[in-house]
Design an enzyme around this catalytic site. Structure first.
Site, PDB file in Angstrom:
ATOM      1  NE  ARG A 114     -60.785  17.378   6.924  1.00  0.00           N
ATOM      2  CZ  ARG A 114     -60.515  16.246   6.282  1.00  0.00           C
ATOM      3  NH1 ARG A 114     -61.347  15.817   5.342  1.00  0.00           N
ATOM      4  NH2 ARG A 114     -59.447  15.553   6.572  1.00  0.00           N
ATOM      5  CG  ASP A 171     -55.942   5.778   0.549  1.00  0.00           C
ATOM      6  OD1 ASP A 171     -57.154   5.882   0.267  1.00  0.00           O
ATOM      7  OD2 ASP A 171     -55.327   6.636   1.224  1.00  0.00           O
TER       8      ASP A 171
HETATM    9  C1  LIG Z   1     -64.242   3.294  -6.139  1.00  0.00           C
HETATM   10  C2  LIG Z   1     -62.970   3.623  -6.258  1.00  0.00           C
HETATM   11  C3  LIG Z   1     -62.469   5.036  -6.246  1.00  0.00           C
HETATM   12  C4  LIG Z   1     -60.969   4.854  -6.111  1.00  0.00           C
HETATM   13  C5  LIG Z   1     -60.751   3.598  -6.923  1.00  0.00           C
HETATM   14  C6  LIG Z   1     -61.822   2.688  -6.344  1.00  0.00           C
HETATM   15  O1  LIG Z   1     -62.076   1.542  -7.149  1.00  0.00           O
HETATM   16  C7  LIG Z   1     -61.404   2.214  -4.946  1.00  0.00           C
HETATM   17  C8  LIG Z   1     -60.333   3.140  -4.319  1.00  0.00           C
HETATM   18  C9  LIG Z   1     -60.573   4.630  -4.615  1.00  0.00           C
HETATM   19  C10 LIG Z   1     -59.297   5.425  -4.438  1.00  0.00           C
HETATM   20  C11 LIG Z   1     -59.020   5.871  -2.992  1.00  0.00           C
HETATM   21  C12 LIG Z   1     -57.676   6.597  -2.958  1.00  0.00           C
HETATM   22  C13 LIG Z   1     -57.543   7.636  -4.084  1.00  0.00           C
HETATM   23  O2  LIG Z   1     -58.372   8.750  -3.790  1.00  0.00           O
HETATM   24  C14 LIG Z   1     -57.967   7.037  -5.447  1.00  0.00           C
HETATM   25  C15 LIG Z   1     -57.654   7.983  -6.598  1.00  0.00           C
HETATM   26  C16 LIG Z   1     -57.356   5.687  -5.608  1.00  0.00           C
HETATM   27  O3  LIG Z   1     -56.311   5.402  -6.162  1.00  0.00           O
HETATM   28  O4  LIG Z   1     -58.152   4.736  -5.026  1.00  0.00           O
HETATM   29  C17 LIG Z   1     -59.425   6.611  -5.337  1.00  0.00           C
HETATM   30  C18 LIG Z   1     -60.080   6.024  -6.587  1.00  0.00           C
HETATM   31  C19 LIG Z   1     -60.850   7.066  -7.398  1.00  0.00           C
HETATM   32  O5  LIG Z   1     -61.293   8.094  -6.868  1.00  0.00           O
HETATM   33  O6  LIG Z   1     -61.027   6.826  -8.599  1.00  0.00           O
HETATM   34  O1  LIG Z   2     -60.145  14.014   3.059  1.00  0.00           O
HETATM   35  C1  LIG Z   2     -59.792  13.097   3.786  1.00  0.00           C
HETATM   36  O2  LIG Z   2     -59.496  13.246   4.973  1.00  0.00           O
HETATM   37  C2  LIG Z   2     -59.740  11.688   3.246  1.00  0.00           C
HETATM   38  C3  LIG Z   2     -59.505  11.644   1.744  1.00  0.00           C
HETATM   39  C4  LIG Z   2     -59.188  10.260   1.270  1.00  0.00           C
HETATM   40  O3  LIG Z   2     -59.310   9.304   1.983  1.00  0.00           O
HETATM   41  C5  LIG Z   2     -58.691  10.070  -0.101  1.00  0.00           C
HETATM   42  O4  LIG Z   2     -58.548  11.057  -0.870  1.00  0.00           O
HETATM   43  O5  LIG Z   2     -58.409   8.895  -0.453  1.00  0.00           O
HETATM   44 FE   LIG Z   3     -58.247   7.558   1.187  1.00  0.00          FE
END
Ligand SMILES: C=C1C[C@]23C[C@@]1(O)CC[C@H]2[C@@]12CC[C@H](O)[C@@](C)(C(=O)O1)[C@H]2[C@@H]3C(=O)O
Ligand SMILES: O=C(O)CCC(=O)C(=O)O
Ligand SMILES: [Fe+2]
Length: 311
Positions: free
Chosen positions: A247, A182
């Site tokens: 889930r 994250d």
């Molecule tokens: C591919 C991607 C989705 C994400 C942004 C990213 O470039 C890499 C991190 C992904 C993530 C993981 C945590 C959160 O769910 C999220 C909102 C974030 O801040 O980083 C997601 C991003 C997303 O779903 O857009």
């Molecule tokens: O659902 C989960 O346990 C993981 C979700 C997650 O990694 C995310 O939302 O970034």
């Molecule tokens: Fe995550």
């Protein structure tokens, strides 16, 4: 290996040390006796199940064409073609954002007010818990002032996110949410009593985190990794689908404001631990997630690394 479970009702000095150890080892721990009221958690879970039970045409009203990463999405994650067996709703917690809980709730079919109240109360509870964990982390790292970490999340313009992930039943070990870390400071995630979350513990080993609806899972994000100059691990994790039950995971991603500068905290750079990353703002780091071709599992520090040709 065993996952560290931290009881927040215990002695604060002991808890502070446990948190730092867990953040250094795997970048992951769970907390119990966390103080977020159970009815607040149950109510948001109920409203979330209700939202995801609505017909696709209704859910689409809340997405997917909103500013990334906000709104409703289904089977795709992020901007560059990652797929997963889930649907989700992502909301900003910054009250001045058009993608925050109150305006987005207007787009949510049925039970708008109930959803809005449940999400606001939940965010209030988890933000306080995140601040408490950051304050204990600062203490464990030897800082006199907790504000060195807590101010990042308390700031009115904090870019923290609330994300509801719904994994429909599926019994063939599919990838629900692919491997990633994250990007934020700390993530606090709570799921219903259905397994799925796995964390990476090194040496090609993934371990399953047993579900515990009365606990929060805490993940170190990229930003805290950078602030500790690599001392804390930004934990890689994923969710697999292998259950006949749906889930639901609810994640709060604690982030600073877009303008906040992220740099190594005092004392984190030593002769044995040279500076890893040049200072960057959270806004720059976030823009990098969405501006290029980065996939979910990719390393995102490239251009921010000391010595990188683009800095
Ligand atoms: C591919 C991607 C989705 C994400 C942004 C990213 O470039 C890499 C991190 C992904 C993530 C993981 C945590 C959160 O769910 C999220 C909102 C974030 O801040 O980083 C997601 C991003 C997303 O779903 O857009
Ligand atoms: O659902 C989960 O346990 C993981 C979700 C997650 O990694 C995310 O939302 O970034
Ligand atoms: Fe995550």
């Amino acid at each position: 290996m065993t996952i560290t479970e931290i009881d927040l009702s215990e002695n604060k000095g002991k808890v502070a040390m446990q948190i730092v150890r867990a953040c250094e080892q795997y970048g992951f721990f769970t907390v119990v006796n966390h103080g977020v009221p159970d009815d607040v958690i149950q109510t948001l879970e109920y409203e979330s199940f209700h939202f995801f039970s609505r017909p696709m045409s209704e859910k689409m009203a809340a997405g997917p064409d909103h500013v990334k990463p906000y709104g409703y999405g289904c089977n795709t994650i992020g901007p560059n073609g990652d797929v997963g067996r889930l649907e989700y709703l992502t909301l900003s917690t910054n009250p001045s954002s058009p993608q925050s809980i109150i305006p987005m709730s207007q787009l949510i079919p049925k039970r708008r007010l109930e959803f809005c109240n449940a999400a606001c109360e939940y965010v209030d509870g988890v933000r306080k818990l995140t601040c408490m964990l950051l304050s204990l982390t600062a203490r464990g790292l030897g800082f006199d002032k907790a504000s060195i970490l807590t101010d990042l999340i308390r700031n009115d313009n904090s870019d923290s996110i609330l994300r509801l992930n719904h994994y429909p039943p599926s019994i063939d070990n599919g990838i629900g949410f692919g491997e990633h870390s994250d990007p934020q400071i700390f993530t606090l995630l709570r799921s219903n009593d259905v397994p799925g979350l796995q964390i990476y513990v090194g040496n090609d080993e993934w371990i399953s985190v047993p579900p515990n609806p009365s606990a929060f899972c805490v993940f170190v994000g990229d930003t805290l990794h950078a602030m500790t100059n690599g001392r804390f691990v930004s934990v890689r994790h994923r969710a697999i689908t292998n259950s006949s039950e749906p889930r639901m995971s609810i994640a709060f991603f604690g982030a600073p404001s877009l303008e906040e500068w992220i740099y190594a905290l005092p004392g984190m750079v030593t002769p044995n631990r040279p500076l890893l990353y040049n200072p960057f703002t959270w806004g720059q780091y976030k823009a990098n997630l969405y501006s290029g071709t980065l996939r979910l599992a990719d390393d995102r520090f490239g251009i921010f690394r000391v010595g990188s040709s683009s800095t």
